[in-house]
Scaffold this motif. Structure first.
Motif, PDB file in Angstrom:
ATOM      1  N   HIS A 139       0.830  -1.206   0.000  1.00 11.41           N
ATOM      2  CA  HIS A 139       0.000   0.000   0.000  1.00 11.41           C
ATOM      3  C   HIS A 139       0.865   1.256   0.000  1.00 11.41           C
ATOM      4  N   ASP A 140       2.009   1.175   0.647  1.00  9.01           N
ATOM      5  CA  ASP A 140       2.928   2.306   0.796  1.00  9.01           C
ATOM      6  C   ASP A 140       3.862   2.359  -0.408  1.00  9.01           C
ATOM      7  N   LEU A 141       3.728   3.380  -1.220  1.00 13.16           N
ATOM      8  CA  LEU A 141       4.546   3.492  -2.428  1.00 13.16           C
ATOM      9  C   LEU A 141       6.033   3.541  -2.106  1.00 13.16           C
ATOM     10  N   ASP A 142       6.405   4.166  -1.007  1.00  9.41           N
ATOM     11  CA  ASP A 142       7.819   4.244  -0.639  1.00  9.41           C
ATOM     12  C   ASP A 142       8.407   2.855  -0.403  1.00  9.41           C
ATOM     13  N   LEU A 143       7.609   1.953   0.161  1.00  7.55           N
ATOM     14  CA  LEU A 143       8.106   0.600   0.416  1.00  7.55           C
ATOM     15  C   LEU A 143       8.309  -0.187  -0.872  1.00  7.55           C
ATOM     16  N   LEU A 144       7.611   0.188  -1.934  1.00  6.93           N
ATOM     17  CA  LEU A 144       7.807  -0.503  -3.213  1.00  6.93           C
ATOM     18  C   LEU A 144       9.239  -0.361  -3.694  1.00  6.93           C
ATOM     19  N   GLY A 145       9.833   0.787  -3.427  1.00  9.18           N
ATOM     20  CA  GLY A 145      11.226   0.983  -3.820  1.00  9.18           C
ATOM     21  C   GLY A 145      12.123  -0.052  -3.185  1.00  9.18           C
ATOM     22  N   GLN A 146      11.880  -0.371  -1.920  1.00 10.91           N
ATOM     23  CA  GLN A 146      12.671  -1.388  -1.231  1.00 10.91           C
ATOM     24  C   GLN A 146      12.411  -2.771  -1.816  1.00 10.91           C
ATOM     25  N   VAL A 147      11.171  -3.022  -2.204  1.00 15.45           N
ATOM     26  CA  VAL A 147      10.832  -4.313  -2.815  1.00 15.45           C
ATOM     27  C   VAL A 147      11.580  -4.477  -4.135  1.00 15.45           C
ATOM     28  N   TYR A 148      11.585  -3.435  -4.958  1.00 10.90           N
ATOM     29  CA  TYR A 148      12.294  -3.496  -6.238  1.00 10.90           C
ATOM     30  C   TYR A 148      13.795  -3.704  -6.025  1.00 10.90           C
ATOM     31  N   GLN A 149      14.335  -3.094  -4.987  1.00 14.44           N
ATOM     32  CA  GLN A 149      15.757  -3.283  -4.696  1.00 14.44           C
ATOM     33  C   GLN A 149      16.057  -4.726  -4.311  1.00 14.44           C
ATOM     34  N   ARG A 150      15.159  -5.334  -3.510  1.00 17.28           N
ATOM     35  CA  ARG A 150      15.360  -6.745  -3.138  1.00 17.28           C
ATOM     36  C   ARG A 150      15.240  -7.652  -4.362  1.00 17.28           C
ATOM     37  N   MET A 151      14.278  -7.340  -5.227  1.00 20.02           N
ATOM     38  CA  MET A 151      14.126  -8.129  -6.446  1.00 20.02           C
ATOM     39  C   MET A 151      15.369  -8.015  -7.318  1.00 20.02           C
ATOM     40  N   SER A 152      15.906  -6.830  -7.416  1.00 20.38           N
ATOM     41  CA  SER A 152      17.102  -6.601  -8.219  1.00 20.38           C
ATOM     42  C   SER A 152      18.279  -7.434  -7.714  1.00 20.38           C
ATOM     43  N   ALA A 153      18.431  -7.481  -6.400  1.00 24.06           N
ATOM     44  CA  ALA A 153      19.551  -8.220  -5.803  1.00 24.06           C
ATOM     45  C   ALA A 153      19.416  -9.722  -6.020  1.00 24.06           C
ATOM     46  N   ARG A 154      18.183 -10.211  -6.186  1.00 28.73           N
ATOM     47  CA  ARG A 154      17.966 -11.641  -6.363  1.00 28.73           C
ATOM     48  C   ARG A 154      18.301 -12.109  -7.774  1.00 28.73           C
TER      49      ARG A 154
END
Length: 200
Positions: A139-154
């Motif tokens: 729901h929090d757009l700011d947290l999506l940035g962290q999700v994308y960063q984790r996906m990138s690292a994987r």
């Protein structure tokens, strides 16, 4: 990745809801998977796969993917999967009278209760899914940035996913409009497929 959407689109049946999540952690023919899972779980997996196919081929989803700059277009499917859970969370009351937080918590309890039956990779993720509130936090757009960063690292190869939130913010109004056009059609499709599966 769009776990909230699959939960929302699943019937009000715990086994089928489980199947909607298990589908992301299984491969192979449904006939083979039926040796390991209940009929309800198999129906949930089947619905998940049909929803994914419908989504990938839908004109408004394709339109959204085309909006991304060349740097991100290859990863647009991943970006949209996560973003669609954000949009669904934000516009929840447009599509449902159910309490979003209550539905999510009930599903977390189901995951914990049934974790012994889950695929090994999913089973190991349950504590993180619950503790980090994967279905609710988008729901929090700011947290999506962290999700994308984790996906990138994987991902093994170098990729721009870590900065995808910049592209999402740039395109946010257009992507939101695409979602609002697409999602009602997805709901109708899902309901149709549920009726078909219930008759098989």
């Amino acid at each position: 990745m769009n776990y909230l959407a699959h939960l929302f689109l699943a019937p009000n049946d715990p086994q089928q809801q489980l199947g909607g999540l298990i589908a992301d952690f299984t491969r192979g023919r449904l006939e083979t998977l039926a040796e390991h899972y209940s009929e309800g779980v198999i129906q949930g997996i089947a619905l998940h796969r049909q929803i994914d196919r419908f989504t990938d081929e839908h004109r408004w989803v394709i339109q959204s993917k085309v909006r991304f700059s060349k740097e991100y277009r290859r990863y647009s499917g991943i970006i949209l999967d996560i973003l669609y859970d954000h949009f669904l969370s934000c516009y929840w009351t447009v599509y449902s009278e159910l309490d979003r937080a209550g539905l999510i918590q009930e599903f977390y309890r189901l995951l914990i209760q049934e974790q012994v039956c889950l695929p090994p990779r999913l089973k190991t993720l349950i504590p993180r899914i619950v503790d980090e509130d994967w279905l609710g936090s988008y729901h929090d757009l700011d947290l999506l940035g962290q999700v994308y960063q984790r996906m990138s690292a994987r991902l093994q190869r170098t990729n721009p996913l870590g900065d995808a939130i910049v592209e999402v913010r740039r395109l946010y109004p257009q992507l939101s409009d695409d979602f609002k056009r697409f999602f009602p059609e997805l709901v109708t499709f899902s309901q149709q497929q549920q009726r078909v599966l219930s008759q098989t």
